[in-house]
Design an enzyme around this catalytic site. Structure first.
Site, PDB file in Angstrom:
ATOM      1  N   LYS A 194      16.144  31.467   4.756  1.00 46.15           N
ATOM      2  CA  LYS A 194      16.931  32.590   4.236  1.00 46.15           C
ATOM      3  C   LYS A 194      17.753  32.230   3.007  1.00 46.15           C
ATOM      4  CE  LYS A 194      17.060  34.771   8.704  1.00 46.15           C
ATOM      5  NZ  LYS A 194      16.887  36.178   8.740  1.00 46.15           N
TER       6      LYS A 194
ATOM      7  N   ARG B 283       2.047  29.725  31.403  1.00 46.67           N
ATOM      8  CA  ARG B 283       2.261  28.425  30.755  1.00 46.67           C
ATOM      9  C   ARG B 283       2.873  28.565  29.368  1.00 46.67           C
ATOM     10  NH1 ARG B 283      -3.306  26.217  30.409  1.00 46.67           N
ATOM     11  NH2 ARG B 283      -2.284  24.646  29.149  1.00 46.67           N
ATOM     12  N   LYS B 284       3.110  29.781  28.896  1.00 43.43           N
ATOM     13  CA  LYS B 284       3.662  30.006  27.556  1.00 43.43           C
ATOM     14  C   LYS B 284       5.186  30.078  27.602  1.00 43.43           C
ATOM     15  CE  LYS B 284      -0.291  32.705  25.985  1.00 43.43           C
ATOM     16  NZ  LYS B 284      -0.702  34.047  25.506  1.00 43.43           N
TER      17      LYS B 284
ATOM     18  N   ASP C 200      10.983  22.349  14.934  1.00 48.18           N
ATOM     19  CA  ASP C 200      10.002  21.924  15.936  1.00 48.18           C
ATOM     20  C   ASP C 200      10.632  20.951  16.929  1.00 48.18           C
ATOM     21  OD1 ASP C 200       7.339  22.011  17.000  1.00 48.18           O
ATOM     22  OD2 ASP C 200       6.922  20.076  16.052  1.00 48.18           O
TER      23      ASP C 200
END
Length: 173
Positions: free
Chosen positions: A119, A140-141, A95
């Protein structure tokens, strides 16, 4: 290059080598260094909890290439209790790098979704390279992808996809 000789915990030669390689890559490609700072404004060279070390690393990014890289070595307090880096910390780092890149390239934004694939285990004391890039932008994405590569084995140990949404400055949250 930041100091790695932290009292009570010595970072491995691989950690030092990884940070040096990333720094050289960034310099030769004109990437900017992202400076982590404490709330006081003081630059953070490593992250700790009390006297225990969580992780050390440096992050670089390129607005032009819409990409970022982060070398991270995990210390004793990143442990999930079985010698493996805690999944919550890994999620936080996914993040963090995707959010920093999205904001540096496009402006204030918020995480809309974060999908993580673990993984293989990431042993405490090991060094990893996060590689992040913007995949596409739709209005806006902002869509991003990130992967984690083990510095020791050069294998992908995890990846993530993220969606950020630019903050609409005219509406309130």
């Amino acid at each position: 290059m930041e100091r790695l000789d932290i009292p009570d915990y010595t970072w491995s030669e691989k950690a030092k080598e990884s940070n040096l390689l990333l720094e050289k890559y960034a310099q030769s490609n004109n990437w900017e260094r992202f400076i982590f700072k404490k709330q006081t404004g003081e630059i953070k060279t490593y992250f700790n909890f009390g006297n225990e070390k969580i992780f050390y690393g440096s992050m670089y990014f390129s607005v032009k290439e819409q990409a970022a890289k982060w070398s991270a070595t995990y210390g004793p307090w990143s442990n999930n209790g079985s010698g493996i880096v805690h999944g919550g910390l890994i999620a936080t780092h996914h993040d963090e790098i995707t959010g920093i890149l999205a904001e540096r390239c496009f402006g204030p934004c918020l995480t809309a979704s974060l999908n993580i694939n673990y993984k293989s285990p990431m042993p405490v004391g090991s060094t990893f390279l996060f590689e992040c890039k913007v995949v596409k932008v739709e209005g806006r994405k902002i869509f991003l992808e990130n992967k984690i590569i083990s510095f020791e084995s050069n294998k992908v140990v995890g990846d993530a996809s993220a969606l950020y949404v630019l903050v609409d400055k005219e509406s309130s949250l």
